[in-house]
Design a protein around this motif. Structure first.
Motif, PDB file in Angstrom:
ATOM      1  N   THR A   1       3.111  -1.371  10.309  1.00 33.88           N
ATOM      2  CA  THR A   1       2.225  -2.398   9.764  1.00 33.88           C
ATOM      3  C   THR A   1       2.646  -2.749   8.342  1.00 33.88           C
ATOM      4  O   THR A   1       3.197  -1.921   7.629  1.00 33.88           O
ATOM      5  CB  THR A   1       0.749  -1.941   9.777  1.00 33.88           C
ATOM      6  OG1 THR A   1      -0.054  -3.003   9.253  1.00 33.88           O
ATOM      7  CG2 THR A   1       0.532  -0.708   8.935  1.00 33.88           C
ATOM      8  N   GLU A   2       2.402  -3.974   7.987  1.00 32.39           N
ATOM      9  CA  GLU A   2       2.675  -4.389   6.615  1.00 32.39           C
ATOM     10  C   GLU A   2       1.479  -4.115   5.714  1.00 32.39           C
ATOM     11  O   GLU A   2       1.557  -4.275   4.505  1.00 32.39           O
ATOM     12  CB  GLU A   2       3.041  -5.880   6.598  1.00 32.39           C
ATOM     13  CG  GLU A   2       4.256  -6.154   7.455  1.00 32.39           C
ATOM     14  CD  GLU A   2       5.187  -7.160   6.825  1.00 32.39           C
ATOM     15  OE1 GLU A   2       4.915  -7.638   5.731  1.00 32.39           O
ATOM     16  OE2 GLU A   2       6.197  -7.441   7.476  1.00 32.39           O
ATOM     17  N   GLU A   3       0.403  -3.690   6.294  1.00 29.74           N
ATOM     18  CA  GLU A   3      -0.816  -3.377   5.532  1.00 29.74           C
ATOM     19  C   GLU A   3      -0.772  -1.911   5.106  1.00 29.74           C
ATOM     20  O   GLU A   3      -1.492  -1.055   5.610  1.00 29.74           O
ATOM     21  CB  GLU A   3      -2.057  -3.679   6.382  1.00 29.74           C
ATOM     22  CG  GLU A   3      -2.186  -5.140   6.737  1.00 29.74           C
ATOM     23  CD  GLU A   3      -3.326  -5.407   7.707  1.00 29.74           C
ATOM     24  OE1 GLU A   3      -3.763  -4.471   8.410  1.00 29.74           O
ATOM     25  OE2 GLU A   3      -3.766  -6.554   7.753  1.00 29.74           O
ATOM     26  N   TRP A   4       0.109  -1.617   4.147  1.00 25.90           N
ATOM     27  CA  TRP A   4       0.349  -0.243   3.704  1.00 25.90           C
ATOM     28  C   TRP A   4      -0.917   0.447   3.177  1.00 25.90           C
ATOM     29  O   TRP A   4      -1.032   1.661   3.242  1.00 25.90           O
ATOM     30  CB  TRP A   4       1.444  -0.216   2.632  1.00 25.90           C
ATOM     31  CG  TRP A   4       1.130  -1.052   1.427  1.00 25.90           C
ATOM     32  CD1 TRP A   4       1.513  -2.344   1.208  1.00 25.90           C
ATOM     33  CD2 TRP A   4       0.361  -0.664   0.292  1.00 25.90           C
ATOM     34  NE1 TRP A   4       1.026  -2.787   0.002  1.00 25.90           N
ATOM     35  CE2 TRP A   4       0.316  -1.766  -0.587  1.00 25.90           C
ATOM     36  CE3 TRP A   4      -0.299   0.502  -0.085  1.00 25.90           C
ATOM     37  CZ2 TRP A   4      -0.350  -1.735  -1.797  1.00 25.90           C
ATOM     38  CZ3 TRP A   4      -0.961   0.541  -1.301  1.00 25.90           C
ATOM     39  CH2 TRP A   4      -0.985  -0.581  -2.133  1.00 25.90           C
ATOM     40  N   TRP A   5      -1.870  -0.309   2.696  1.00 27.85           N
ATOM     41  CA  TRP A   5      -3.064   0.271   2.093  1.00 27.85           C
ATOM     42  C   TRP A   5      -3.996   0.918   3.118  1.00 27.85           C
ATOM     43  O   TRP A   5      -4.943   1.585   2.749  1.00 27.85           O
ATOM     44  CB  TRP A   5      -3.824  -0.759   1.262  1.00 27.85           C
ATOM     45  CG  TRP A   5      -4.158  -2.018   2.026  1.00 27.85           C
ATOM     46  CD1 TRP A   5      -5.296  -2.273   2.725  1.00 27.85           C
ATOM     47  CD2 TRP A   5      -3.333  -3.170   2.172  1.00 27.85           C
ATOM     48  NE1 TRP A   5      -5.227  -3.513   3.313  1.00 27.85           N
ATOM     49  CE2 TRP A   5      -4.025  -4.095   2.977  1.00 27.85           C
ATOM     50  CE3 TRP A   5      -2.066  -3.527   1.704  1.00 27.85           C
ATOM     51  CZ2 TRP A   5      -3.505  -5.332   3.329  1.00 27.85           C
ATOM     52  CZ3 TRP A   5      -1.556  -4.759   2.053  1.00 27.85           C
ATOM     53  CH2 TRP A   5      -2.270  -5.652   2.849  1.00 27.85           C
ATOM     54  N   VAL A   6      -3.712   0.728   4.412  1.00 24.36           N
ATOM     55  CA  VAL A   6      -4.525   1.370   5.447  1.00 24.36           C
ATOM     56  C   VAL A   6      -3.780   2.526   6.115  1.00 24.36           C
ATOM     57  O   VAL A   6      -4.334   3.186   6.981  1.00 24.36           O
ATOM     58  CB  VAL A   6      -4.980   0.352   6.524  1.00 24.36           C
ATOM     59  CG1 VAL A   6      -5.846  -0.725   5.920  1.00 24.36           C
ATOM     60  CG2 VAL A   6      -3.801  -0.239   7.268  1.00 24.36           C
ATOM     61  N   VAL A   7      -2.549   2.755   5.704  1.00 22.09           N
ATOM     62  CA  VAL A   7      -1.751   3.815   6.317  1.00 22.09           C
ATOM     63  C   VAL A   7      -2.129   5.166   5.734  1.00 22.09           C
ATOM     64  O   VAL A   7      -2.327   5.301   4.530  1.00 22.09           O
ATOM     65  CB  VAL A   7      -0.226   3.555   6.096  1.00 22.09           C
ATOM     66  CG1 VAL A   7       0.600   4.711   6.603  1.00 22.09           C
ATOM     67  CG2 VAL A   7       0.175   2.254   6.767  1.00 22.09           C
ATOM     68  N   GLY A   8      -2.225   6.147   6.583  1.00 25.32           N
ATOM     69  CA  GLY A   8      -2.485   7.513   6.151  1.00 25.32           C
ATOM     70  C   GLY A   8      -3.953   7.832   6.026  1.00 25.32           C
ATOM     71  O   GLY A   8      -4.762   6.961   5.695  1.00 25.32           O
ATOM     72  N   GLU A   9      -4.272   9.069   6.337  1.00 24.40           N
ATOM     73  CA  GLU A   9      -5.624   9.549   6.184  1.00 24.40           C
ATOM     74  C   GLU A   9      -5.611  10.710   5.218  1.00 24.40           C
ATOM     75  O   GLU A   9      -4.734  11.576   5.289  1.00 24.40           O
ATOM     76  CB  GLU A   9      -6.188  10.018   7.523  1.00 24.40           C
ATOM     77  CG  GLU A   9      -6.575   8.889   8.440  1.00 24.40           C
ATOM     78  CD  GLU A   9      -7.298   9.420   9.668  1.00 24.40           C
ATOM     79  OE1 GLU A   9      -8.069  10.387   9.555  1.00 24.40           O
ATOM     80  OE2 GLU A   9      -7.085   8.838  10.742  1.00 24.40           O
ATOM     81  N   LEU A  10      -6.579  10.726   4.340  1.00 20.37           N
ATOM     82  CA  LEU A  10      -6.700  11.812   3.395  1.00 20.37           C
ATOM     83  C   LEU A  10      -6.996  13.096   4.161  1.00 20.37           C
ATOM     84  O   LEU A  10      -7.985  13.172   4.894  1.00 20.37           O
ATOM     85  CB  LEU A  10      -7.829  11.525   2.407  1.00 20.37           C
ATOM     86  CG  LEU A  10      -8.083  12.561   1.341  1.00 20.37           C
ATOM     87  CD1 LEU A  10      -6.897  12.651   0.388  1.00 20.37           C
ATOM     88  CD2 LEU A  10      -9.336  12.233   0.569  1.00 20.37           C
ATOM     89  N   PRO A  11      -6.117  14.100   4.034  1.00 21.21           N
ATOM     90  CA  PRO A  11      -6.382  15.347   4.746  1.00 21.21           C
ATOM     91  C   PRO A  11      -7.596  16.063   4.171  1.00 21.21           C
ATOM     92  O   PRO A  11      -7.948  15.869   3.003  1.00 21.21           O
ATOM     93  CB  PRO A  11      -5.104  16.174   4.530  1.00 21.21           C
ATOM     94  CG  PRO A  11      -4.335  15.492   3.481  1.00 21.21           C
ATOM     95  CD  PRO A  11      -4.900  14.126   3.281  1.00 21.21           C
ATOM     96  N   ASP A  12      -8.238  16.878   5.002  1.00 25.21           N
ATOM     97  CA  ASP A  12      -9.350  17.681   4.513  1.00 25.21           C
ATOM     98  C   ASP A  12      -8.839  18.652   3.467  1.00 25.21           C
ATOM     99  O   ASP A  12      -7.735  19.171   3.587  1.00 25.21           O
ATOM    100  CB  ASP A  12      -9.991  18.466   5.662  1.00 25.21           C
ATOM    101  CG  ASP A  12     -10.638  17.544   6.683  1.00 25.21           C
ATOM    102  OD1 ASP A  12     -11.078  16.439   6.301  1.00 25.21           O
ATOM    103  OD2 ASP A  12     -10.672  17.922   7.870  1.00 25.21           O
ATOM    104  N   SER A  13      -9.680  18.899   2.471  1.00 22.70           N
ATOM    105  CA  SER A  13      -9.245  19.809   1.405  1.00 22.70           C
ATOM    106  C   SER A  13      -9.398  21.249   1.781  1.00 22.70           C
ATOM    107  O   SER A  13      -9.845  21.660   2.742  1.00 22.70           O
ATOM    108  CB  SER A  13     -10.015  19.540   0.131  1.00 22.70           C
ATOM    109  OG  SER A  13     -11.391  19.467   0.353  1.00 22.70           O
TER     110      SER A  13
END
Length: 185
Positions: A173-185
Motif C-alpha cells: 500500500t502507498e498509505e504507509w501511515w496505516v502500516v504496522g501495529e504497535l506491539p503490546d508492551s
C-alpha cells in the motif's frame, strides 16, 4: 461488706488500668501512624528527586550525545571513528547515518522522559522510515543493536522498529501511515 467493697474497687481499678492501657495503645498507634505518614511523605520526596535526577541525567547524556555526533558530522576525520558499519560508506552517507542516529535517539529520549507516548514514538518512527537513508542506516546498524542488553527498553524499541521496517518493506500500500501495529508492551 468490706470484702465486697474491695471487690468492686478492684474491679474499678482493673477497668481504669484497662482504659489507661487502651489509651496508651491508642497514643502509641497514633504516634506510629504519624511516623509512618512522615516516612511515606519523605519516601515520596526521595522518589520524586530520583525521578528528577534521572531526567537530568538523561538530558545531560542526550546533550553530550548530540555534541559528539555534531563534531563527527562536521568533521569527516572524526566521523571515521564512528564508522562501524558492515559495508564501506561514503563520507556523505556516514554523516547522514549519524544524523539518522540523532533522530532515532532523540525520539527514544523523548519517550524515556515522558514527552511522547509509546504510540507517538511508533508513529514518528514509521514516518522517518519513509526516508531511504534512514532505512539504509537502520539496516547498516543491525549488528550494533545486537549488542544491546536484551531486556532493555532500547532493545525492545529496536525490535519494534525492526518489525515495523519489515512490515513497511513488505507492504503493497502507498498509505504507509496505516502500516504496522504497535506491539503490546
Amino acid at each position: 461488706m468490706a470484702t465486697r467493697n474491695l471487690g468492686i474497687r478492684g474491679l474499678g481499678c482493673a477497668a481504669a488500668a484497662g482504659i489507661g492501657m487502651a489509651a496508651a495503645v491508642l497514643v502509641n498507634v497514633t504516634a506510629h501512624r504519624h511516623a509512618l505518614d512522615l516516612l511515606r511523605t519523605r519516601l515520596e520526596h526521595v522518589e520524586q528527586a530520583a525521578h528528577t535526577q534521572r531526567h537530568a541525567n538523561l538530558a545531560n547524556q542526550q546533550r553530550l550525545h548530540w555534541e559528539l555526533l555534531s563534531k563527527a558530522i562536521d568533521d569527516p576525520e572524526l566521523a571515521e571513528v564512528l564508522d562501524l558499519y558492515e559495508t564501506p560508506v561514503s563520507p556523505k552517507q556516514r554523516r547522514q547515518y549519524l544524523f539518522a542516529n540523532v533522530l532515532y535517539t532523540n525520539a527514544l529520549f523523548y519517550y524515556r522522559i515522558g514527552n511522547i507516548s509509546r504510540e507517538e514514538f511508533f508513529g514518528y518512527i514509521r514516518g522517518i522510515l519513509q526516508n531511504p537513508v534512514v532505512r539504509e542506516y537502520w539496516h547498516a546498524t543491525k549488528h550494533q543493536r545486537a549488542t544491546i542488553a536484551e531486556d532493555s527498553d532500547e532493545a525492545e524499541f529496536g525490535r519494534m522498529v525492526d518489525e515495523l521496517l519489515i512490515q513497511l518493506e513488505e507492504s503493497d500500500t502507498e498509505e504507509w501511515w496505516v502500516v504496522g501495529e504497535l506491539p503490546d508492551s
